[in-house]
Design a protein around this motif. Structure first.
Motif, PDB file in Angstrom:
ATOM      1  N   GLN A   1       0.833  -1.195   0.000  1.00  0.00           N
ATOM      2  CA  GLN A   1       0.000   0.000   0.000  1.00  0.00           C
ATOM      3  C   GLN A   1       0.878   1.259   0.000  1.00  0.00           C
ATOM      4  N   ASP A   2       1.892   1.290   0.842  1.00  0.00           N
ATOM      5  CA  ASP A   2       2.798   2.440   0.896  1.00  0.00           C
ATOM      6  C   ASP A   2       3.500   2.659  -0.443  1.00  0.00           C
ATOM      7  N   ARG A   3       3.915   1.580  -1.076  1.00  0.00           N
ATOM      8  CA  ARG A   3       4.611   1.675  -2.368  1.00  0.00           C
ATOM      9  C   ARG A   3       3.680   2.254  -3.434  1.00  0.00           C
ATOM     10  N   LEU A   4       2.445   1.791  -3.467  1.00  0.00           N
ATOM     11  CA  LEU A   4       1.502   2.293  -4.463  1.00  0.00           C
ATOM     12  C   LEU A   4       1.146   3.754  -4.197  1.00  0.00           C
ATOM     13  N   VAL A   5       1.037   4.135  -2.934  1.00  0.00           N
ATOM     14  CA  VAL A   5       0.780   5.543  -2.603  1.00  0.00           C
ATOM     15  C   VAL A   5       1.911   6.407  -3.138  1.00  0.00           C
ATOM     16  N   ALA A   6       3.146   5.946  -2.963  1.00  0.00           N
ATOM     17  CA  ALA A   6       4.312   6.707  -3.438  1.00  0.00           C
ATOM     18  C   ALA A   6       4.346   6.794  -4.967  1.00  0.00           C
ATOM     19  N   LEU A   7       3.867   5.764  -5.647  1.00  0.00           N
ATOM     20  CA  LEU A   7       3.933   5.737  -7.113  1.00  0.00           C
ATOM     21  C   LEU A   7       2.758   6.439  -7.789  1.00  0.00           C
ATOM     22  N   ARG A   8       1.665   6.610  -7.093  1.00  0.00           N
ATOM     23  CA  ARG A   8       0.448   7.095  -7.753  1.00  0.00           C
ATOM     24  C   ARG A   8       0.607   8.483  -8.343  1.00  0.00           C
ATOM     25  N   THR A   9       1.390   9.352  -7.746  1.00  0.00           N
ATOM     26  CA  THR A   9       1.532  10.707  -8.289  1.00  0.00           C
ATOM     27  C   THR A   9       2.238  10.711  -9.643  1.00  0.00           C
ATOM     28  N   ALA A  10       3.096   9.731  -9.888  1.00  0.00           N
ATOM     29  CA  ALA A  10       3.807   9.650 -11.169  1.00  0.00           C
ATOM     30  C   ALA A  10       3.002   8.891 -12.225  1.00  0.00           C
ATOM     31  N   ALA A  11       1.901   8.285 -11.819  1.00  0.00           N
ATOM     32  CA  ALA A  11       1.107   7.469 -12.748  1.00  0.00           C
ATOM     33  C   ALA A  11       0.247   8.345 -13.647  1.00  0.00           C
ATOM     34  N   SER A  12       0.074   7.882 -14.868  1.00  0.00           N
ATOM     35  CA  SER A  12      -0.832   8.588 -15.784  1.00  0.00           C
ATOM     36  C   SER A  12      -2.267   8.400 -15.285  1.00  0.00           C
ATOM     37  N   ALA A  13      -3.163   9.207 -15.778  1.00  0.00           N
ATOM     38  CA  ALA A  13      -4.553   9.185 -15.304  1.00  0.00           C
ATOM     39  C   ALA A  13      -5.201   7.816 -15.471  1.00  0.00           C
ATOM     40  N   ASP A  14      -4.918   7.134 -16.587  1.00  0.00           N
ATOM     41  CA  ASP A  14      -5.549   5.827 -16.818  1.00  0.00           C
ATOM     42  C   ASP A  14      -5.021   4.760 -15.863  1.00  0.00           C
ATOM     43  N   VAL A  15      -3.851   4.956 -15.289  1.00  0.00           N
ATOM     44  CA  VAL A  15      -3.270   4.009 -14.329  1.00  0.00           C
ATOM     45  C   VAL A  15      -3.594   4.439 -12.900  1.00  0.00           C
ATOM     46  N   ARG A  16      -3.699   5.740 -12.688  1.00  0.00           N
ATOM     47  CA  ARG A  16      -3.909   6.256 -11.333  1.00  0.00           C
ATOM     48  C   ARG A  16      -5.209   5.737 -10.714  1.00  0.00           C
ATOM     49  N   GLU A  17      -6.284   5.709 -11.484  1.00  0.00           N
ATOM     50  CA  GLU A  17      -7.569   5.280 -10.917  1.00  0.00           C
ATOM     51  C   GLU A  17      -7.536   3.820 -10.438  1.00  0.00           C
ATOM     52  N   PRO A  18      -7.093   2.861 -11.256  1.00  0.00           N
ATOM     53  CA  PRO A  18      -7.028   1.491 -10.739  1.00  0.00           C
ATOM     54  C   PRO A  18      -6.005   1.342  -9.609  1.00  0.00           C
ATOM     55  N   MET A  19      -4.946   2.155  -9.640  1.00  0.00           N
ATOM     56  CA  MET A  19      -3.956   2.108  -8.572  1.00  0.00           C
ATOM     57  C   MET A  19      -4.586   2.574  -7.251  1.00  0.00           C
ATOM     58  N   GLU A  20      -5.371   3.641  -7.324  1.00  0.00           N
ATOM     59  CA  GLU A  20      -6.057   4.139  -6.129  1.00  0.00           C
ATOM     60  C   GLU A  20      -7.082   3.138  -5.612  1.00  0.00           C
ATOM     61  N   ALA A  21      -7.718   2.406  -6.515  1.00  0.00           N
ATOM     62  CA  ALA A  21      -8.674   1.375  -6.087  1.00  0.00           C
ATOM     63  C   ALA A  21      -7.961   0.285  -5.284  1.00  0.00           C
ATOM     64  N   VAL A  22      -6.753  -0.067  -5.699  1.00  0.00           N
ATOM     65  CA  VAL A  22      -5.975  -1.058  -4.943  1.00  0.00           C
ATOM     66  C   VAL A  22      -5.609  -0.486  -3.578  1.00  0.00           C
TER      67      VAL A  22
END
Length: 142
Positions: A82-103
């Protein structure tokens, strides 16, 4: 003449019983799903590739449906993921950010429920559903 018919009936009845037992056993003890994970290289470059090992790690944790089988180290891995995905979400494109936030959110609910000892299998299923969507997004876009 009666004897061959009785033998044939007994053989047929045995075959039917064995078949019924096999069907029942398959429903009671279904075959274990085999975990197949895409290679890290198949994840799209960028935030997806950076998240690949985390996504794969979560898959190993959510592969089963027994939420009570999660160990203390599994819980620690949930937190790291969870911490790793939180750190990566800001660099993610919009189409990746939403499913990443769902995780991130589904892992959060699972962790809260595990901590309060109120976890149910559906929370594990929710994490797996969100994780699989993120994987499809990342591998499908690569």
């Amino acid at each position: 003449m009666k004897r061959p018919l009785l033998v044939a009936a007994a053989v047929l009845a045995s075959a039917v019983l064995i078949g019924a037992a096999a069907v029942i056993a398959r429903h009671v003890w279904p075959p274990e799903r085999r975990l197949v994970l895409p290679a890290v290289e198949r994840f799209a470059p960028g935030a997806c590739r950076d998240a690949a090992e985390t996504v794969r790690s979560l898959a190993r944790l959510t592969h089963g449906d027994d939420v009570t089988a999660l160990t203390r180290s599994d819980r620690a891995e949930l937190r790291r993921a969870q911490d790793r995905l939180v750190a990566l979400r800001t660099a993610a494109s919009a189409d990746v950010r939403e499913p990443m936030e769902a995780v991130i959110v589904s892992v959060g609910y699972l962790r809260l429920r595990l901590d309060s000892r109120t976890a149910e299998p559906r929370y594990l299923t929710d994490v797996e559903t969100a994780r699989a969507r993120l994987e499809r997004t990342c591998v499908g876009s690569g």
